[in-house]
Scaffold this motif. Sequence first.
Motif, PDB file in Angstrom:
ATOM      1  N   GLY B 405       0.806  -1.211   0.000  1.00 16.76           N
ATOM      2  CA  GLY B 405       0.000   0.000   0.000  1.00 16.76           C
ATOM      3  C   GLY B 405       0.841   1.264   0.000  1.00 16.76           C
ATOM      4  O   GLY B 405       2.070   1.220   0.026  1.00 16.76           O
ATOM      5  N   THR B 406       0.140   2.388  -0.050  1.00 16.94           N
ATOM      6  CA  THR B 406       0.819   3.675  -0.147  1.00 16.94           C
ATOM      7  C   THR B 406       0.135   4.660   0.785  1.00 16.94           C
ATOM      8  O   THR B 406      -1.077   4.617   0.958  1.00 16.94           O
ATOM      9  N   GLU B 407       0.948   5.525   1.365  1.00 24.58           N
ATOM     10  CA  GLU B 407       0.325   6.619   2.113  1.00 24.58           C
ATOM     11  C   GLU B 407       0.999   7.926   1.745  1.00 24.58           C
ATOM     12  O   GLU B 407       2.227   8.019   1.714  1.00 24.58           O
ATOM     13  N   VAL B 408       0.172   8.935   1.457  1.00 21.45           N
ATOM     14  CA  VAL B 408       0.682  10.270   1.189  1.00 21.45           C
ATOM     15  C   VAL B 408       0.286  11.152   2.372  1.00 21.45           C
ATOM     16  O   VAL B 408      -0.875  11.183   2.758  1.00 21.45           O
ATOM     17  N   GLN B 409       1.271  11.828   2.955  1.00 22.30           N
ATOM     18  CA  GLN B 409       0.989  12.719   4.078  1.00 22.30           C
ATOM     19  C   GLN B 409       1.259  14.145   3.646  1.00 22.30           C
ATOM     20  O   GLN B 409       2.333  14.451   3.159  1.00 22.30           O
ATOM     21  N   LEU B 410       0.282  14.995   3.847  1.00 21.93           N
ATOM     22  CA  LEU B 410       0.446  16.404   3.515  1.00 21.93           C
ATOM     23  C   LEU B 410       0.247  17.221   4.776  1.00 21.93           C
ATOM     24  O   LEU B 410      -0.787  17.120   5.435  1.00 21.93           O
ATOM     25  N   VAL B 411       1.255  18.003   5.131  1.00 21.55           N
ATOM     26  CA  VAL B 411       1.144  18.827   6.336  1.00 21.55           C
ATOM     27  C   VAL B 411       1.439  20.274   5.974  1.00 21.55           C
ATOM     28  O   VAL B 411       2.442  20.566   5.348  1.00 21.55           O
ATOM     29  N   MET B 412       0.522  21.147   6.360  1.00 21.83           N
ATOM     30  CA  MET B 412       0.708  22.563   6.054  1.00 21.83           C
ATOM     31  C   MET B 412       0.611  23.385   7.332  1.00 21.83           C
ATOM     32  O   MET B 412      -0.360  23.270   8.062  1.00 21.83           O
ATOM     33  N   PRO B 413       1.619  24.222   7.609  1.00 21.38           N
ATOM     34  CA  PRO B 413       1.503  25.089   8.784  1.00 21.38           C
ATOM     35  C   PRO B 413       0.466  26.173   8.531  1.00 21.38           C
ATOM     36  O   PRO B 413       0.290  26.626   7.397  1.00 21.38           O
ATOM     37  N   ARG B 414      -0.243  26.568   9.581  1.00 22.20           N
ATOM     38  CA  ARG B 414      -1.243  27.626   9.429  1.00 22.20           C
ATOM     39  C   ARG B 414      -0.626  28.953   9.789  1.00 22.20           C
ATOM     40  O   ARG B 414       0.113  29.069  10.749  1.00 22.20           O
ATOM     41  N   THR B 415      -0.927  29.955   9.010  1.00 24.00           N
ATOM     42  CA  THR B 415      -0.481  31.297   9.380  1.00 24.00           C
ATOM     43  C   THR B 415      -1.641  31.991  10.040  1.00 24.00           C
ATOM     44  O   THR B 415      -2.668  32.214   9.415  1.00 24.00           O
TER      45      THR B 415
END
Lengths: 219, 416
Positions: B405-415
């Motif tokens: 399987g595959t996992e994509v993690q997207l993390v974005m800091p909030r301003t």
Amino acid sequence: MTDSAQPRVFLVDDHELIRSGIRAEIASSVDIVGEADEVGAAIEMILERNPDVVLLDVHMPDGGGQAVLRAVGEHDTTTRFLALSVSDASVDVISVIRAGARGYVTKNISGPELVDAIYRIAAGDVVFSPRLAGFVLDAFSTGQDDQPNLVVDPDLDQLTTRERQVLRLIARGYSYKDIAKELTISTKTVESHVSSVLRKLQLSSRYQLSHWASERHLN
Amino acid sequence: MSITTSSHAVVGTPLRPLRRGRDNCILGGVCGGFATRLGIKERNIRIIFALLTLIFGLGVLLYMTFWLVLTRSGEEHSIIQQIFQNRREAQIVLVAFIATLILVIALQSTGTQVSDGFGWPLLLSAFASFAIWRGASTDERNHLTDFFNSVPVIGGAFSKSRKGVVLRVAIGAALVYFGLDQLNNLGGVWGSAGSALFGTAVLVIGVLVLFAPWWLQNVRELTSERRERVRIEERAAMVAHLHDSVLQTLTLIERAAANEGDVVRLARNQERELRQWLFSPETRTNASTSFVGLVGAIEHDVENDYGVRVDLVTVGDCVPDDRVTTLVAAGREAAINAAKWSEAASISIFTEVEPHSISIFVRDRGVGFDLDAIPADRQGIAMSIRQRMSQLGGEAFVTTAVGDGTEVQLVMPRTT
């Protein structure tokens, strides 16, 4: 008689079609000791036959799954409950868990997954669906609460960092085994974290949880 | 009270039928209606009506008459028409009219001050406002209720708070005092005012005896009728929804019975929609105001276009800005990617909005792949996701292995 190693399972659901569907999917892997289509009969038969696991429909006339949970809970019994529902409404989920269910799955779960869940409940573990994990994270979120920082009992009203990590992974679709690997801990440790979350879920007086529960006239 | 209005009249537009205004109204929209029709400012018309009122209350009477007779813009019937369409309403209003007339005549014969000037028009206006209230459409009633609640003194007096009660008592006491004072001027309670009061009391009792039973029955019927109407409305909304979505889908399923994939897709689609309608109406349509709504759209589209089940779990929500929209777009690409290539039957999407960051996780239990030997076309997608994330100051991780399987993690800091 079937193999004694198989858990003894009791079905409670007011829809005949659903019961027969579930029966067909799990009959070869577990020992089905009975079924009931209404609350009164279910309580009586569960107390009489003392099954290992009860698959319990949440929505039924006369009080639904919670009525069964409460009535059976008053007796000294080893029976454990796995709640089964078509809905994902947070109120439902939180309420049945607080009423004493050891796990919650939706009815569109696949046959093998359901069997797996039953075995885990029978072994004393807790079954958290990804969605339930999401609700718990929401309910215990520290950031935006309706009543900020009204923490009565820090032991019960907050999750540890590890518990949060485990819940996040469950919500992301990880199995217990995947989680153990990811966090380099044993599967047993994962299970104990989840059990402790369940305990907090049942006993915490956190505002959101009590609110959900009181909406359904629980405590 | 903060109702500001502006003229909607544009010079040169053809004459429209005279309607009471909806957008440019304070009370009944009569002045607004004239303004629109004649192409003058509302304010001027309002001043004219106010001046007319000085002549024995003529302005108020005229206003009330127009209010009754003119149709409100956007509605089909005038208030008068609405009253006469309903037999019971017509009866009620007629009785009220007769009662007003009797009252006027009686007061006149007992020689009170009603006859000199403002009494007549005032009583008639009171009757007219009663008729208006009976005949107004639900929409207009709501408008009027809002209006009166927003008037400082009156609105406060009707509220149940302590302040409201004090206000009401104060107003009431002032009126009683004023009334007694007036009676005193007439010659004292035991003088000529006494017989006038006595006559009025006898008259009121007579009217009560005549109409009370009929009135009570009417009130009772009206309440039950209103309750019934609410029930019917709720039922109608339910039926409409079931018809529009569930029945349609069932028909489609019957037709597509031969094609398993289609059946699953249709059923799943309907399930998701019904679930949302039942359990989270607040996120029903507002993809523009809710991050969860945006992510929900991914679930919907991927399931529809690729027939892959999406298990969406969301924690927290926020109002999306440009950066959030870009993040969701990256998440969408990841999900579509998984749906296209993983061969898995389902994808898990988990999103979490935290005070300092927003994350999206897209995971499948499909075939996975070797990160070092990705085909060129897939590399492109991975690149575009990464680029987007780095623009946002966030990060993208891909975890995968062949068969795992595959996992994509997207993390974005909030301003913030």
